[in-house]
Design an enzyme around this catalytic site. Structure first.
Site, PDB file in Angstrom:
ATOM      1  N   ARG A  88       0.860  -1.184   0.000  1.00 11.56           N
ATOM      2  CA  ARG A  88       0.000   0.000   0.000  1.00 11.56           C
ATOM      3  C   ARG A  88       0.900   1.239   0.000  1.00 11.56           C
ATOM      4  O   ARG A  88       1.984   1.221   0.565  1.00 11.56           O
ATOM      5  CB  ARG A  88      -0.895   0.032   1.254  1.00 11.56           C
ATOM      6  CG  ARG A  88      -2.048  -0.970   1.234  1.00 11.56           C
ATOM      7  CD  ARG A  88      -3.123  -0.596   0.223  1.00 11.56           C
ATOM      8  NE  ARG A  88      -4.264  -1.492   0.208  1.00 11.56           N
ATOM      9  CZ  ARG A  88      -4.441  -2.486  -0.671  1.00 11.56           C
ATOM     10  NH1 ARG A  88      -3.560  -2.717  -1.623  1.00 11.56           N
ATOM     11  NH2 ARG A  88      -5.534  -3.238  -0.627  1.00 11.56           N
ATOM     12  N   HIS A 145      -1.596   0.153  -9.797  1.00  7.45           N
ATOM     13  CA  HIS A 145      -2.298  -0.860  -8.978  1.00  7.45           C
ATOM     14  C   HIS A 145      -2.794  -2.021  -9.858  1.00  7.45           C
ATOM     15  O   HIS A 145      -3.964  -2.397  -9.836  1.00  7.45           O
ATOM     16  CB  HIS A 145      -3.465  -0.238  -8.213  1.00  7.45           C
ATOM     17  CG  HIS A 145      -3.822  -1.003  -6.972  1.00  7.45           C
ATOM     18  ND1 HIS A 145      -4.213  -0.390  -5.789  1.00  7.45           N
ATOM     19  CD2 HIS A 145      -3.860  -2.328  -6.710  1.00  7.45           C
ATOM     20  CE1 HIS A 145      -4.469  -1.311  -4.876  1.00  7.45           C
ATOM     21  NE2 HIS A 145      -4.264  -2.500  -5.418  1.00  7.45           N
TER      22      HIS A 145
HETATM   23  P1  NDP Z   1      -1.688 -11.848   4.200  1.00  6.77           P
HETATM   24  O1  NDP Z   1      -2.640 -11.250   5.168  1.00  6.77           O
HETATM   25  O2  NDP Z   1      -1.897 -13.233   3.728  1.00  6.77           O
HETATM   26  O3  NDP Z   1      -0.213 -11.803   4.812  1.00  6.77           O
HETATM   27  C1  NDP Z   1       0.308 -10.670   5.431  1.00  6.77           C
HETATM   28  C2  NDP Z   1       1.777 -10.902   5.726  1.00  6.77           C
HETATM   29  O4  NDP Z   1       2.323  -9.725   6.337  1.00  6.77           O
HETATM   30  C3  NDP Z   1       1.974 -12.062   6.717  1.00  6.77           C
HETATM   31  O5  NDP Z   1       3.166 -12.762   6.402  1.00  6.77           O
HETATM   32  C4  NDP Z   1       2.162 -11.319   8.040  1.00  6.77           C
HETATM   33  O6  NDP Z   1       2.925 -12.029   9.013  1.00  6.77           O
HETATM   34  C5  NDP Z   1       2.920 -10.082   7.582  1.00  6.77           C
HETATM   35  N1  NDP Z   1       2.785  -9.002   8.550  1.00  6.77           N
HETATM   36  C6  NDP Z   1       1.651  -8.410   8.990  1.00  6.77           C
HETATM   37  N2  NDP Z   1       1.937  -7.494   9.937  1.00  6.77           N
HETATM   38  C7  NDP Z   1       3.280  -7.518  10.097  1.00  6.77           C
HETATM   39  C8  NDP Z   1       4.175  -6.822  10.937  1.00  6.77           C
HETATM   40  N3  NDP Z   1       3.753  -5.913  11.819  1.00  6.77           N
HETATM   41  N4  NDP Z   1       5.499  -7.107  10.856  1.00  6.77           N
HETATM   42  C9  NDP Z   1       5.948  -8.041   9.986  1.00  6.77           C
HETATM   43  N5  NDP Z   1       5.140  -8.752   9.148  1.00  6.77           N
HETATM   44  C10 NDP Z   1       3.820  -8.481   9.207  1.00  6.77           C
HETATM   45  O7  NDP Z   1      -1.580 -10.824   2.975  1.00  6.77           O
HETATM   46  P2  NDP Z   1      -1.349 -11.126   1.424  1.00  6.77           P
HETATM   47  O8  NDP Z   1      -0.016 -11.730   1.234  1.00  6.77           O
HETATM   48  O9  NDP Z   1      -2.498 -11.850   0.848  1.00  6.77           O
HETATM   49  O10 NDP Z   1      -1.426  -9.630   0.829  1.00  6.77           O
HETATM   50  C11 NDP Z   1      -0.590  -8.611   1.310  1.00  6.77           C
HETATM   51  C12 NDP Z   1      -1.053  -7.255   0.831  1.00  6.77           C
HETATM   52  O11 NDP Z   1      -0.845  -7.115  -0.559  1.00  6.77           O
HETATM   53  C13 NDP Z   1      -2.546  -6.939   0.984  1.00  6.77           C
HETATM   54  O12 NDP Z   1      -2.883  -6.602   2.309  1.00  6.77           O
HETATM   55  C14 NDP Z   1      -2.693  -5.752   0.053  1.00  6.77           C
HETATM   56  O13 NDP Z   1      -2.391  -4.568   0.749  1.00  6.77           O
HETATM   57  C15 NDP Z   1      -1.619  -5.993  -1.006  1.00  6.77           C
HETATM   58  N6  NDP Z   1      -2.217  -6.342  -2.317  1.00  6.77           N
HETATM   59  C16 NDP Z   1      -1.854  -5.591  -3.402  1.00  6.77           C
HETATM   60  C17 NDP Z   1      -2.342  -5.883  -4.636  1.00  6.77           C
HETATM   61  C18 NDP Z   1      -1.896  -5.112  -5.819  1.00  6.77           C
HETATM   62  O14 NDP Z   1      -2.411  -5.344  -6.931  1.00  6.77           O
HETATM   63  N7  NDP Z   1      -0.939  -4.219  -5.682  1.00  6.77           N
HETATM   64  C19 NDP Z   1      -3.281  -6.991  -4.861  1.00  6.77           C
HETATM   65  C20 NDP Z   1      -3.580  -7.723  -3.667  1.00  6.77           C
HETATM   66  C21 NDP Z   1      -3.073  -7.399  -2.450  1.00  6.77           C
HETATM   67  P3  NDP Z   1       2.438 -13.485   9.551  1.00  6.77           P
HETATM   68  O15 NDP Z   1       2.732 -14.451   8.428  1.00  6.77           O
HETATM   69  O16 NDP Z   1       3.282 -13.731  10.726  1.00  6.77           O
HETATM   70  O17 NDP Z   1       0.974 -13.344   9.847  1.00  6.77           O
HETATM   71  C1  OXD Z   2      -5.741  -5.268  -3.216  1.00  2.00           C
HETATM   72  C2  OXD Z   2      -6.377  -6.030  -4.301  1.00  2.00           C
HETATM   73  O1  OXD Z   2      -5.928  -5.575  -2.035  1.00  2.00           O
HETATM   74  O2  OXD Z   2      -6.311  -5.553  -5.454  1.00  2.00           O
HETATM   75  O3  OXD Z   2      -4.983  -4.329  -3.539  1.00  2.00           O
HETATM   76  O4  OXD Z   2      -6.937  -7.122  -4.062  1.00  2.00           O
END
Ligand code: NDP
Ligand code: OXD
Length: 309
Positions: free
Chosen positions: A224, A272
């Site tokens: 983000r 995005h």
């Molecule tokens: P998940 O919720 O599956 O995983 C989040 C990861 O971040 C986990 O490994 C978690 O750790 C880690 N995390 C969370 N908080 C912390 C912290 N404080 N310190 C260190 N690590 C942390 O998310 P996804 O992988 O599915 O997606 C990630 C993000 O990608 C979404 O939230 C979204 O913002 C973005 N996204 C962007 C898109 C785009 O087109 N640009 C499309 C889709 C998503 P743990 O494993 O220990 O829980």
């Molecule tokens: C996001 C998505 O979370 O595109 O950015 O799914």
């Protein structure tokens, strides 16, 4: 039983997919003047503050996206109503492909090559490395982060990752905590941000973290916009400390026409588009999840509201 759609884009495709997968569901589109008591489910992207609190019989909210920060912002939603994130079946692969492409472009110096081409310069760059010499650090090792890390590994990049729990992943060095973040930054020729936006992760990629990256490193933001200090990135690129960046997400989307990233030669803006998961498959998943809730079962993708993801 009604599902209310609260999105900032045309709702028509959603309506036709729900007609296909949940024909008994009455679909309403925000803003509407129907009976608030009838709304049992909501599909939301960034609901205006106060919207979700208006429906006394709401049973669940489905984020239309993988990231749920836009839904969590509407704190009028009562705490007992669960939020589920929606990951299309294609999202992990789409994200893995995009991140690999971005890392390859940075590794092969594509921003610099494009700048060279605009100046009509045709010359060989000596001292090229292969992927085995380029370490990638992935911040966030969830559904999408793991898919990206594994794909980068299979391409030959050494990969380290940072998560909250430090849960292991085959072939990837996984670290946690503040010291872990510093260690990842110091060792990453390319840093990828794939974190969810939470109170703990906002501003994670700040001036100090960027300064810890080795000289000539690249940066990819697919998490983000709020994870990044945008001014610090520009300074790091313009001083020559960093060699390029792929920016898929911004604080304001779309960024204003005079946002400096648009004109910065070493920044590749991708609007995005890293993982725009198929909407029909997301609608199918949401319809299935509504069915599970109706049968008293718990769908996957429950968001832990206290931790923010
Ligand atoms: P998940 O919720 O599956 O995983 C989040 C990861 O971040 C986990 O490994 C978690 O750790 C880690 N995390 C969370 N908080 C912390 C912290 N404080 N310190 C260190 N690590 C942390 O998310 P996804 O992988 O599915 O997606 C990630 C993000 O990608 C979404 O939230 C979204 O913002 C973005 N996204 C962007 C898109 C785009 O087109 N640009 C499309 C889709 C998503 P743990 O494993 O220990 O829980
Ligand atoms: C996001 C998505 O979370 O595109 O950015 O799914």
């Amino acid at each position: 039983m009604s599902l209310l759609i609260i999105v900032d884009h045309p709702a028509d495709p959603w309506i036709s997919y729900f007609a296909e997968f949940a024909p008994d569901l009455r679909i309403r589109v925000w803003p509407d003047d129907g009976d608030p008591e009838e709304v049992r489910f909501a599909l939301a992207w960034e609901p205006p503050y106060g919207t979700l609190g208006q429906f006394p019989n709401l049973q669940a909210v489905f984020s239309s996206a993988a990231g749920v920060n836009g839904v969590l912002r509407d704190t009028s939603l009562p705490p007992h109503v669960p939020i589920f994130r929606t990951i299309g079946h294609d999202a992990p692969s789409l994200m893995a492909e995009f991140v690999t492409m971005a890392c390859l472009m940075l590794h092969r110096g594509v921003p610099g090559l494009l700048r060279q081409a605009r100046q009509r310069i045709w010359e060989s760059n000596f001292g090229q490395k292969t992927v085995g010499d380029v370490s990638v650090g992935v911040l966030g090792l969830g559904t999408l982060g793991s898919a990206a890390a594994l794909r980068l590994r299979s391409f030959g990049f050494p990969v380290a990752a940072w998560s909250r729990s430090g849960r292991p992943l085959d072939g990837v060095t996984v670290l946690a905590g503040k010291d872990g973040l510093v260690e990842i930054a110091r060792g990453s020729n390319i840093l990828v941000c794939l974190l969810p936006l939470t109170e703990e992760t906002v501003g994670a990629v700040d001036r100090r973290l960027l300064s810890l990256l080795p000289p000539g490193a690249g940066f990819v933001n697919v998490g983000r916009g709020e994870h990044l200090d945008e001014k610090a990135l520009l300074d790091a690129l313009r001083s020559g400390h960093l060699s390029g960046a792929v920016i898929d997400v911004c604080r304001d989307e779309p960024p204003s026409p005079d946002h400096p990233f648009w004109m910065e030669p070493l920044v590749m803006m991708t609007g995005h588009n890293a993982a725009v998961s198929d909407r029909r498959s997301r609608a199918m998943r949401i319809a299935e999840n509504i069915g599970l809730i109706e049968r008293g079962r718990m769908p996957e993708g429950l968001v832990e509201r206290a931790r923010g993801y």
